[in-house]
Design a protein around this motif. Structure first.
Motif, mmCIF file in Angstrom:
data_model
loop_
_atom_site.group_PDB
_atom_site.id
_atom_site.type_symbol
_atom_site.label_atom_id
_atom_site.label_comp_id
_atom_site.label_asym_id
_atom_site.label_seq_id
_atom_site.Cartn_x
_atom_site.Cartn_y
_atom_site.Cartn_z
ATOM 1 N N ILE A 173 -6.480 -1.051 31.197
ATOM 2 C CA ILE A 173 -5.750 -1.601 30.039
ATOM 3 C C ILE A 173 -6.781 -1.998 28.992
ATOM 4 N N GLY A 174 -6.660 -1.434 27.796
ATOM 5 C CA GLY A 174 -7.561 -1.789 26.692
ATOM 6 C C GLY A 174 -6.809 -2.654 25.693
ATOM 7 N N MET A 175 -7.554 -3.437 24.899
ATOM 8 C CA MET A 175 -6.881 -4.300 23.917
ATOM 9 C C MET A 175 -7.607 -4.285 22.580
ATOM 10 N N ILE A 176 -6.825 -4.124 21.513
ATOM 11 C CA ILE A 176 -7.358 -4.241 20.151
ATOM 12 C C ILE A 176 -6.870 -5.581 19.628
ATOM 13 N N PHE A 177 -7.807 -6.427 19.239
ATOM 14 C CA PHE A 177 -7.430 -7.770 18.785
ATOM 15 C C PHE A 177 -7.187 -7.782 17.285
ATOM 16 N N GLN A 178 -6.573 -8.886 16.838
ATOM 17 C CA GLN A 178 -6.128 -9.029 15.457
ATOM 18 C C GLN A 178 -7.287 -9.005 14.456
ATOM 19 N N ASP A 179 -8.342 -9.725 14.765
ATOM 20 C CA ASP A 179 -9.441 -9.854 13.804
ATOM 21 C C ASP A 179 -10.720 -9.298 14.407
ATOM 22 N N PRO A 180 -11.120 -8.086 13.990
ATOM 23 C CA PRO A 180 -12.305 -7.473 14.601
ATOM 24 C C PRO A 180 -13.595 -8.242 14.352
ATOM 25 N N MET A 181 -13.632 -9.025 13.267
ATOM 26 C CA MET A 181 -14.872 -9.755 12.962
ATOM 27 C C MET A 181 -15.134 -10.839 14.009
ATOM 28 N N THR A 182 -14.071 -11.477 14.491
ATOM 29 C CA THR A 182 -14.276 -12.512 15.510
ATOM 30 C C THR A 182 -14.247 -11.927 16.917
ATOM 31 N N SER A 183 -13.707 -10.712 17.062
ATOM 32 C CA SER A 183 -13.618 -10.109 18.398
ATOM 33 C C SER A 183 -14.891 -9.356 18.773
ATOM 34 N N LEU A 184 -15.585 -8.833 17.771
ATOM 35 C CA LEU A 184 -16.862 -8.151 18.053
ATOM 36 C C LEU A 184 -17.971 -9.199 18.125
ATOM 37 N N ASN A 185 -18.933 -8.953 18.986
ATOM 38 C CA ASN A 185 -20.072 -9.865 19.110
ATOM 39 C C ASN A 185 -21.035 -9.625 17.947
ATOM 40 N N PRO A 186 -21.212 -10.617 17.041
ATOM 41 C CA PRO A 186 -22.031 -10.378 15.839
ATOM 42 C C PRO A 186 -23.513 -10.178 16.154
ATOM 43 N N THR A 187 -23.962 -10.604 17.339
ATOM 44 C CA THR A 187 -25.397 -10.519 17.668
ATOM 45 C C THR A 187 -25.748 -9.254 18.453
ATOM 46 N N MET A 188 -24.734 -8.414 18.699
ATOM 47 C CA MET A 188 -24.971 -7.226 19.527
ATOM 48 C C MET A 188 -24.611 -5.955 18.754
ATOM 49 N N LYS A 189 -25.445 -4.936 18.867
ATOM 50 C CA LYS A 189 -25.164 -3.670 18.181
ATOM 51 C C LYS A 189 -23.817 -3.121 18.657
#
Length: 342
Positions: A97-113
């Motif tokens: 099961i995969g999930m796409i969250f509402q706000d990609p800016m807060t869901s992606l790790n800003p410190t990781m490529k």
């Protein structure tokens, strides 16, 4: 009509509450629905109706405490998810099961490529080595339409535009070919052009990978574009469910009427006013014992406030919880069907 051979996910009488200092918030109150293999089910309703809590419960992502699944069953591909340990659930998340969250800016790790974030799931679930995982990450970025993926794979989220971050989220969610993708308001923060591109992308990937999708949204335009079936949710319960055409052209619940009448249409006559739904949703600290929409419904009868309506079957796939369906209820014209004929 539920075809057991095609059902991928079956949620039955799900109840989820949050214990707060002010008391128990009954966020989801006996929700039942299913998703078939390869189809898109849209769950629609106003903010705060329990859509996101339902989707997070399927993934077992609600914070416990204060959240808790009080009762109910979540069966995915024959397995009861509510009985799985956190460790067992980790092997389901991302791989099945995969999930796409509402706000990609807060869901992606800003410190990781970005590439590394896609690679994580591949290394963990598909046991690829770093070189293979990076090649697959580049392939996934290409698949979701990100230009120059060989260069982008080594960039950070802040170097991506909003639309590209959402595409990267989709790449992460689909990297391990999950059977089910849960998309929670996947186009909310995007402009209309990018929104259309993301929906086209999701539809194309669904056809290629045969992934089932649960789309959580309040935007009926998005629903019309992508869904096969629709579940209408209000105050923690599903009040109506049916195929896309049944919900859009022959809705039976006054709340569904209200949702459809408050949306502008291309064929609307000049200066025709949209009809807002008056009032506010009920307080889920002490939800009403009858129909939760009764206080806002112009057709409410005494029984609506006293007892929750039974499920009425309108057609093979169309069900509604509304006392207007009762043989002793007054006949009320369907304003949406009228509007369509007009």
């Amino acid at each position: 009509m539920v075809d057991k051979n095609r059902v991928l996910l079956e949620v039955n009488n799900l109840k989820v509450s949050f214990d707060t200092y002010a008391g128990e918030v009954q966020a989801v109150r006996g929700v039942t629905f299913h998703v078939n293999k390869g189809e898109t089910l849209a769950i629609v309703g106003e903010s705060g109706c329990g859509k996101s809590v339902t989707s997070q419960s399927i993934m077992k992502l609600i914070p416990m405490p204060p959240g808790r699944i009080k009762e109910g069953s979540i069966k995915f591909d024959g397995r009861e998810l509510t009985k799985l340990t956190d460790k067992q659930m980790e092997s389901v998340r991302g791989s099945e099961i995969g999930m796409i969250f509402q706000d990609p800016m807060t869901s992606l790790n800003p410190t990781m490529k970005v590439g590394k974030q896609i690679m994580e799931g591949l290394i963990k679930h598909q046991k690829l080595n770093k070189k293979e995982a990076k090649e697959k990450a580049i392939e996934m970025l290409k698949l979701v339409g990100i230009p120059t993926p060989e260069k982008r794979v080594d960039q950070y989220p802040h170097e991506f535009s909003g639309g590209m971050r959402q595409r990267a989220m989709i790449a992460i969610a689909l990297a391990c070919n999950p059977k089910l993708l849960i998309a929670d308001e996947p186009t909310t923060a995007l402009d209309v052009t990018i929104q259309a591109q993301i929906l086209d992308l999701m539809r194309d990937l669904q056809e290629k990978l045969d992934t089932a999708i649960i789309l959580i949204t309040h935007d009926l335009g998005v629903v019309a574009d992508i869904a096969n079936r629709v579940a209408v949710m209000y105050a923690g319960v599903i009040v109506e469910t049916g195929t896309l055409d049944e919900i859009f052209y022959n809705p039976q619940h006054p709340y569904t009427w209200g949702l459809l009448q408050s949306v502008p249409r291309l064929d609307t006559k000049n200066k025709e006013r949209l009809v807002p739904i008056e009032g506010t949703p009920p307080d889920l600290f002490s939800p009403p014992k009858g129909c939760p929409f009764a206080a806002r419904c112009e057709h409410a009868m005494r029984i609506c406030k006293e007892e929750f309506p039974e499920k009425t079957q309108v057609s093979d796939n169309h069900y509604v919880h509304c006392w207007l369906q009762h043989e002793m209820a007054p006949k009320v014209e369907n304003p949406v069907a009228e509007r369509r004929e007009g």
